[in-house]
Design a protein around this motif. Sequence first.
Motif, PDB file in Angstrom:
ATOM      1  N   GLY A 252       0.804  -1.219   0.000  1.00  0.00           N
ATOM      2  CA  GLY A 252       0.000   0.000   0.000  1.00  0.00           C
ATOM      3  C   GLY A 252       0.836   1.268   0.000  1.00  0.00           C
ATOM      4  N   GLY A 253       2.064   1.166   0.497  1.00  0.00           N
ATOM      5  CA  GLY A 253       2.954   2.317   0.508  1.00  0.00           C
ATOM      6  C   GLY A 253       3.305   2.815  -0.882  1.00  0.00           C
TER       7      GLY A 253
ATOM      8  N   PRO B 170       4.157   7.933  -2.529  1.00  0.00           N
ATOM      9  CA  PRO B 170       4.359   8.913  -3.607  1.00  0.00           C
ATOM     10  C   PRO B 170       3.367  10.069  -3.549  1.00  0.00           C
ATOM     11  CG  PRO B 170       4.432   6.682  -4.472  1.00  0.00           C
ATOM     12  CD  PRO B 170       3.960   6.571  -3.057  1.00  0.00           C
ATOM     13  N   MET B 171       2.102   9.767  -3.205  1.00  0.00           N
ATOM     14  CA  MET B 171       1.106  10.839  -3.110  1.00  0.00           C
ATOM     15  C   MET B 171       1.480  11.830  -2.019  1.00  0.00           C
ATOM     16  SD  MET B 171      -1.272  10.746  -5.383  1.00  0.00           S
ATOM     17  CE  MET B 171      -2.703  11.587  -4.714  1.00  0.00           C
TER      18      MET B 171
ATOM     19  N   PRO C 234      -1.499   6.225   9.275  1.00  0.00           N
ATOM     20  CA  PRO C 234      -2.518   5.515   8.504  1.00  0.00           C
ATOM     21  C   PRO C 234      -2.105   4.092   8.132  1.00  0.00           C
ATOM     22  CG  PRO C 234      -1.561   7.320   7.222  1.00  0.00           C
ATOM     23  CD  PRO C 234      -1.132   7.506   8.632  1.00  0.00           C
ATOM     24  N   SER C 235      -0.825   3.863   7.887  1.00  0.00           N
ATOM     25  CA  SER C 235      -0.370   2.504   7.585  1.00  0.00           C
ATOM     26  C   SER C 235      -0.659   1.562   8.748  1.00  0.00           C
ATOM     27  CB  SER C 235       1.132   2.499   7.277  1.00  0.00           C
ATOM     28  OG  SER C 235       1.399   3.199   6.090  1.00  0.00           O
ATOM     29  N   PHE C 236      -0.383   2.031   9.941  1.00  0.00           N
ATOM     30  CA  PHE C 236      -0.641   1.221  11.132  1.00  0.00           C
ATOM     31  C   PHE C 236      -2.139   0.978  11.299  1.00  0.00           C
ATOM     32  CE2 PHE C 236      -1.627   0.625  15.600  1.00  0.00           C
ATOM     33  CZ  PHE C 236      -0.688  -0.325  15.993  1.00  0.00           C
ATOM     34  N   SER C 237      -2.929   2.026  11.090  1.00  0.00           N
ATOM     35  CA  SER C 237      -4.375   1.922  11.256  1.00  0.00           C
ATOM     36  C   SER C 237      -4.975   0.899  10.290  1.00  0.00           C
ATOM     37  CB  SER C 237      -5.017   3.295  11.027  1.00  0.00           C
ATOM     38  OG  SER C 237      -6.415   3.213  11.028  1.00  0.00           O
ATOM     39  N   GLY C 238      -4.617   0.998   9.012  1.00  0.00           N
ATOM     40  CA  GLY C 238      -5.143   0.074   8.018  1.00  0.00           C
ATOM     41  C   GLY C 238      -4.717  -1.357   8.287  1.00  0.00           C
TER      42      GLY C 238
ATOM     43  N   GLY D 254       6.525  -1.501  -0.111  1.00  0.00           N
ATOM     44  CA  GLY D 254       6.658  -2.902  -0.479  1.00  0.00           C
ATOM     45  C   GLY D 254       6.915  -3.843   0.689  1.00  0.00           C
ATOM     46  N   THR D 255       6.964  -3.312   1.909  1.00  0.00           N
ATOM     47  CA  THR D 255       7.262  -4.153   3.071  1.00  0.00           C
ATOM     48  C   THR D 255       6.277  -5.300   3.208  1.00  0.00           C
ATOM     49  OG1 THR D 255       8.273  -2.337   4.298  1.00  0.00           O
ATOM     50  CG2 THR D 255       7.490  -4.197   5.584  1.00  0.00           C
ATOM     51  N   GLY D 256       4.984  -4.997   3.075  1.00  0.00           N
ATOM     52  CA  GLY D 256       3.978  -6.054   3.199  1.00  0.00           C
ATOM     53  C   GLY D 256       4.176  -7.151   2.175  1.00  0.00           C
TER      54      GLY D 256
END
Length: 256
Positions: free
Chosen positions: A26-27, A32-33, A53-57, A157-159
């Motif tokens: 998702g990153g 980039p945005m 937001p990454s943690f929340s999602g 790309g970590t996920g």
Amino acid sequence: MTESVLLFLCIAAFFAGFVDAIVGGGGLIQTPMGLILLPNFPVATIIGTLKIPSFSGTFFAAFQYLKKMEMNWKLLISMMLLAVPSAFLGSTLLIYVSNDFMKPLLLVVLSLLFIYTYVKKSFGQQADKSHSASQQIFYAVLISFFIGFYDGFIGPGTGSFLVLAFVTILGFDFLQASANAKMVNLATNFGSICLFMSKGKIIWLIAIPMAVCNALGGFIGAKLAIKKGNTFIRIFFLIVVLGTLIRFAFDVFSKK
């Protein structure tokens, strides 16, 4: 910052959460945005803000998987405990050192990964039970350290890398890998957040609305992944890896 900028960031956060819940990456949408729409902020501040937001999602996606999937908690707890300090270390290094030197290497690795996953149709379709418990723990420690550090130091790309590690090294199928990767990714995000919070690098007025949107995307994406299963996740995995390849290729060749 205008309301329209925040709206676009929230839309990006929703789609980032959706993609990340299925197979990670998702990153590639959110980061980039953030860099494009917030050009007046330091890069470390943007990355730190986007970790919320990454943690929340990831949290809401993980919750959906936990309700439907059986987890190996002994393995996961070991990985999560190591992933937190590893990501903290990576984020600490990011503040002082450029990470651009790693991107050409990642470009080669991702190219080989994409070709292998595309050619080998059975890749990640069934779980491989050949590892002993001690072997799993050993490999899990290595995965947690290196990918945790990667998430703190580079991020996008970590996920997907976690899913890949669970499939290729630990022998999970794609659905199991996606579920377990979410738990480890929670830990890596938390480790980075601890560092960025301590340095005052988070803009909460941006992070909180994005977190709500990312969580909604993660909730929907996880439900879809559970419903559709391994074949659907494999296709999504290929799309995300290709997107990661394009992103790193642009970073590498645009600077020449």
